[in-house]
Scaffold this active site. Structure first.
Site, PDB file in Angstrom:
ATOM      1  N   ARG A  54      41.257 -17.669 -19.893  1.00 24.07           N
ATOM      2  CA  ARG A  54      42.440 -17.073 -19.241  1.00 24.07           C
ATOM      3  C   ARG A  54      42.959 -15.828 -19.958  1.00 24.07           C
ATOM      4  NH1 ARG A  54      43.857 -22.420 -18.843  1.00 24.07           N
ATOM      5  NH2 ARG A  54      43.358 -23.293 -16.812  1.00 24.07           N
TER       6      ARG A  54
ATOM      7  N   LYS B 116      43.146  -1.373 -15.529  1.00 25.58           N
ATOM      8  CA  LYS B 116      42.376  -1.924 -14.401  1.00 25.58           C
ATOM      9  C   LYS B 116      40.974  -2.269 -14.858  1.00 25.58           C
ATOM     10  CE  LYS B 116      44.086   0.538 -10.344  1.00 25.58           C
ATOM     11  NZ  LYS B 116      43.584   1.377  -9.241  1.00 25.58           N
TER      12      LYS B 116
ATOM     13  N   GLU C 198      36.750  14.799 -13.121  1.00 21.39           N
ATOM     14  CA  GLU C 198      38.009  14.035 -13.275  1.00 21.39           C
ATOM     15  C   GLU C 198      39.006  14.829 -14.129  1.00 21.39           C
ATOM     16  OE1 GLU C 198      38.647  11.262 -11.678  1.00 21.39           O
ATOM     17  OE2 GLU C 198      36.716  10.321 -11.243  1.00 21.39           O
TER      18      GLU C 198
ATOM     19  N   LYS D 274      47.525  10.488 -17.208  1.00 21.69           N
ATOM     20  CA  LYS D 274      47.246   9.156 -16.653  1.00 21.69           C
ATOM     21  C   LYS D 274      48.308   8.161 -17.147  1.00 21.69           C
ATOM     22  CE  LYS D 274      44.130   5.634 -15.324  1.00 21.69           C
ATOM     23  NZ  LYS D 274      42.809   5.163 -15.039  1.00 21.69           N
TER      24      LYS D 274
ATOM     25  N   GLU E 293      50.311  -0.390  -8.970  1.00 16.97           N
ATOM     26  CA  GLU E 293      50.028   0.356  -7.744  1.00 16.97           C
ATOM     27  C   GLU E 293      50.897  -0.097  -6.576  1.00 16.97           C
ATOM     28  OE1 GLU E 293      45.718   2.354  -6.942  1.00 16.97           O
ATOM     29  OE2 GLU E 293      45.774   0.225  -7.254  1.00 16.97           O
TER      30      GLU E 293
ATOM     31  N   ARG F 228      50.739   5.885  -8.309  1.00 12.20           N
ATOM     32  CA  ARG F 228      49.425   5.805  -8.948  1.00 12.20           C
ATOM     33  C   ARG F 228      48.332   6.375  -8.034  1.00 12.20           C
ATOM     34  NH1 ARG F 228      47.398   1.060 -13.144  1.00 12.20           N
ATOM     35  NH2 ARG F 228      45.365   1.956 -13.516  1.00 12.20           N
TER      36      ARG F 228
ATOM     37  N   ASN G  86      44.120   9.441  -7.086  1.00 12.12           N
ATOM     38  CA  ASN G  86      43.031   9.336  -6.125  1.00 12.12           C
ATOM     39  C   ASN G  86      42.754  10.627  -5.375  1.00 12.12           C
ATOM     40  OD1 ASN G  86      41.421   6.904  -5.374  1.00 12.12           O
ATOM     41  ND2 ASN G  86      43.379   5.965  -5.904  1.00 12.12           N
TER      42      ASN G  86
ATOM     43  N   HIS H 144      39.373  11.342  -3.897  1.00 13.63           N
ATOM     44  CA  HIS H 144      38.644  10.070  -3.947  1.00 13.63           C
ATOM     45  C   HIS H 144      38.461   9.393  -2.590  1.00 13.63           C
ATOM     46  CE1 HIS H 144      38.998  10.505  -8.238  1.00 13.63           C
ATOM     47  NE2 HIS H 144      38.382   9.355  -8.472  1.00 13.63           N
TER      48      HIS H 144
ATOM     49  N   HIS I  68      34.765   8.775  -2.518  1.00 15.53           N
ATOM     50  CA  HIS I  68      34.184   7.424  -2.468  1.00 15.53           C
ATOM     51  C   HIS I  68      33.275   7.276  -1.251  1.00 15.53           C
ATOM     52  CE1 HIS I  68      37.459   5.445  -5.173  1.00 15.53           C
ATOM     53  NE2 HIS I  68      36.353   5.642  -5.850  1.00 15.53           N
TER      54      HIS I  68
ATOM     55  N   HIS J 293      29.667   9.552  -9.405  1.00 16.21           N
ATOM     56  CA  HIS J 293      31.060   9.466  -8.959  1.00 16.21           C
ATOM     57  C   HIS J 293      31.769  10.825  -9.087  1.00 16.21           C
ATOM     58  CE1 HIS J 293      35.059   7.835  -8.358  1.00 16.21           C
ATOM     59  NE2 HIS J 293      35.431   8.380  -9.500  1.00 16.21           N
TER      60      HIS J 293
HETATM   61  N1  LIG Z   1      39.060   0.924 -14.568  1.00 12.03           N
HETATM   62  C1  LIG Z   1      39.374   2.118 -14.154  1.00 12.03           C
HETATM   63  O1  LIG Z   1      40.543   2.504 -14.100  1.00 12.03           O
HETATM   64  C2  LIG Z   1      38.281   3.050 -13.745  1.00 12.03           C
HETATM   65  C3  LIG Z   1      38.580   4.400 -13.499  1.00 12.03           C
HETATM   66  C4  LIG Z   1      37.534   5.248 -13.171  1.00 12.03           C
HETATM   67  C5  LIG Z   1      36.233   4.763 -13.098  1.00 12.03           C
HETATM   68  N2  LIG Z   1      35.985   3.443 -13.335  1.00 12.03           N
HETATM   69  C6  LIG Z   1      34.622   2.909 -13.283  1.00 12.03           C
HETATM   70  O2  LIG Z   1      33.857   3.555 -14.281  1.00 12.03           O
HETATM   71  C7  LIG Z   1      32.488   3.514 -13.916  1.00 12.03           C
HETATM   72  C8  LIG Z   1      31.857   4.844 -14.192  1.00 12.03           C
HETATM   73  O3  LIG Z   1      31.964   5.116 -15.561  1.00 12.03           O
HETATM   74  P1  LIG Z   1      30.955   6.148 -16.269  1.00 12.03           P
HETATM   75  O4  LIG Z   1      30.891   7.399 -15.481  1.00 12.03           O
HETATM   76  O5  LIG Z   1      31.338   6.194 -17.693  1.00 12.03           O
HETATM   77  O6  LIG Z   1      29.550   5.439 -16.040  1.00 12.03           O
HETATM   78  P2  LIG Z   1      28.613   4.568 -17.006  1.00 12.03           P
HETATM   79  O7  LIG Z   1      29.378   3.585 -17.769  1.00 12.03           O
HETATM   80  O8  LIG Z   1      27.504   4.092 -16.144  1.00 12.03           O
HETATM   81  O9  LIG Z   1      28.060   5.661 -18.021  1.00 12.03           O
HETATM   82  C9  LIG Z   1      27.272   6.717 -17.530  1.00 12.03           C
HETATM   83  C10 LIG Z   1      25.914   6.764 -18.232  1.00 12.03           C
HETATM   84  O10 LIG Z   1      26.097   7.347 -19.508  1.00 12.03           O
HETATM   85  C11 LIG Z   1      25.562   6.492 -20.525  1.00 12.03           C
HETATM   86  N3  LIG Z   1      26.360   6.719 -21.706  1.00 12.03           N
HETATM   87  C12 LIG Z   1      27.660   6.409 -21.912  1.00 12.03           C
HETATM   88  N4  LIG Z   1      28.074   6.886 -23.078  1.00 12.03           N
HETATM   89  C13 LIG Z   1      27.013   7.502 -23.652  1.00 12.03           C
HETATM   90  C14 LIG Z   1      26.822   8.201 -24.874  1.00 12.03           C
HETATM   91  N5  LIG Z   1      27.831   8.422 -25.726  1.00 12.03           N
HETATM   92  N6  LIG Z   1      25.592   8.692 -25.139  1.00 12.03           N
HETATM   93  C15 LIG Z   1      24.582   8.517 -24.230  1.00 12.03           C
HETATM   94  N7  LIG Z   1      24.698   7.889 -23.069  1.00 12.03           N
HETATM   95  C16 LIG Z   1      25.915   7.376 -22.788  1.00 12.03           C
HETATM   96  C17 LIG Z   1      25.602   5.114 -19.925  1.00 12.03           C
HETATM   97  O11 LIG Z   1      24.650   4.266 -20.512  1.00 12.03           O
HETATM   98  C18 LIG Z   1      25.285   5.392 -18.466  1.00 12.03           C
HETATM   99  O12 LIG Z   1      23.902   5.514 -18.276  1.00 12.03           O
HETATM  100  C19 LIG Z   1      32.450   3.103 -12.452  1.00 12.03           C
HETATM  101  O13 LIG Z   1      32.002   1.776 -12.340  1.00 12.03           O
HETATM  102  C20 LIG Z   1      33.898   3.209 -12.011  1.00 12.03           C
HETATM  103  O14 LIG Z   1      34.218   2.281 -10.996  1.00 12.03           O
HETATM  104  C21 LIG Z   1      36.979   2.588 -13.661  1.00 12.03           C
HETATM  105 ZN   LIG Z   2      37.382   8.735 -10.249  1.00 11.91          ZN
END
Ligand SMILES: NC(=O)c1ccc[n+]([C@@H]2O[C@H](COP(=O)([O-])OP(=O)(O)OC[C@H]3O[C@@H](n4cnc5c(N)ncnc54)[C@H](O)[C@@H]3O)[C@@H](O)[C@H]2O)c1
Ligand SMILES: [Zn+2]
Length: 340
Positions: free
Chosen positions: A104, A126, A168, A207, A217, A222, A226, A229, A233, A245
């Protein structure tokens, strides 16, 4: 920087790669992905059990969630365990949801290593995973105890991932901060750039300002995060997630700015200005998927912000000001994309 939330607060600090794991011990657990584990091999701490998932969005799944919580249970983790997420947004979201659900809720530390994770996903609480039915459909609000940002980690981040993260960064500038536009314009930012720390810091401040005022939200504030987005999306989804993305968000920002101009909310010329900025950082403002209007509309109807009265978009009232607009008629989007 300190972020306040309903259950307390947490600090966000910049750290060097060699100090990233300071103070971590054998009661901690690390969750990372295979790329990050390999790239940061020289920094990896001895004696902290580490769970490595395959790199990529597919790891935000029920099956990886199950494997990770069972690994915690079988390895003697307890309520005093802290889970440390080391990686991009995928690792942060998965580990965050594991930490939210295991017993939990256990403590979570975020060490974001992609630009997107540093400016966006590691902050705000989130967390979640995907279902075959859709992205982020299962999740929770589970703020971390702390966020440590190793900017040096970006040196190994693939160039296309860095560029996607920059979309972003530009988004924050467009929705909230003309001075960030000034800081970014001129030359393309890279992992060695001396402006990087102030740019990342400014994005986090924006942020933080938004999520502190609308943590769950509920007020619509918040939703300004977006911008780009709703359409972004949809492009991502229609591409079968073949487009990153951030690349999809760049396209989304241009066309949502044009939509804003079309419905009289965004001052004329804003979309062209945005296009020039994004192109200067190597982000494409066109996409072949924009031709698939029916598929894009079907995806946008399922957007969480959409309602019975129509589609919803976060639109600019000018550079630096953004507002959620509901009840946008589909014919507006058809007119916009049909006129291309
Ligand atoms: N929780 C939230 O508020 C929130 C906000 C925006 C996005 N997201 C989520 O984030 C995800 C996307 O995140 P992302 O773009 O970081 O993708 P990701 O985590 O897939 O990373 C992108 C790529 O870069 C590689 N990588 C990461 N750091 C590295 C480093 N220092 N050196 C070499 N390779 C590295 C990873 O292995 C991966 O292949 C999505 O699932 C999205 O839904 C969440
Ligand atoms: Zn985004």
């Amino acid at each position: 920087m300190t972020i306040r939330h309903s259950r307390g607060n947490y600090d966000i600090r910049f750290v060097s790669l060699d100090r990233m794991f300071d103070g971590c011990g054998p009661r901690d657990r690390i969750l990372t992905d295979a790329n990050v584990r390999q790239c940061l091999d020289g920094q990896w701490p001895q004696g902290i059990p580490t769970w490595v998932v395959p790199a990529g969005e597919r790891s935000k799944s029920i099956s990886e969630f199950e494997r990770a919580v069972r690994w915690l249970a079988n390895g003697g983790a307890g309520r005093d365990t802290r889970l440390i997420a080391v990686g991009g947004g995928v690792v942060g979201d998965l580990a965050g949801y594991v930490a939210a659900a295991f017993m939990r809720g256990i403590r979570l530390a975020q060490i974001p290593t992609s630009l997107l994770a540093q400016v966006d996903s590691s902050v705000g609480g989130k967390v979640g995973i995907d279902l075959p039915e859709g992205k982020n459909l299962v999740g929770a609000f589970h703020p971390p105890d702390e966020v440590r940002i190793p900017l040096d980690a970006l040196r190994t981040l693939p160039e296309n991932e860095f560029r996607a993260g920059m979309a972003e960064v530009w988004k924050y500038a467009f929705i909230a901060d003309p001075s960030l536009v000034s800081l970014l314009e001129g030359s393309r930012l890279g992992p060695e750039d001396p402006r990087l720390e102030s740019v990342v810091r400014r994005c986090i401040e924006i942020k933080a300002h938004v999520v502190e005022r609308d943590e769950f939200e509920t007020t619509g504030l918040r939703a300004i995060l977006n911008f780009g987005h709703t359409l972004g999306h949809a492009v991502e989804q229609v591409s079968g997630y073949g487009v990153l993305h951030g690349e999809a968000v760049a396209v989304g920002m241009i066309w949502e700015a044009r939509l804003g101009e079309q419905i009289g909310m965004t001052p004329p010329g804003t979309a062209s200005e945005i296009a020039v900025h994004l192109a200067s950082h190597g982000l494409s403002v066109e996409s072949p998927y924009l031709n698939q209007v029916d598929e894009l509309l079907a995806a946008m109807r399922k957007d969480k912000k959409a309602g019975a009265d129509g589609l919803a978009f976060s639109l600019l009232e000018g550079i630096g000001r953004c507002k959620l607009v509901r009840g946008v008629d589909e014919t507006e989007v058809r007119a916009l994309l049909g006129a291309r």
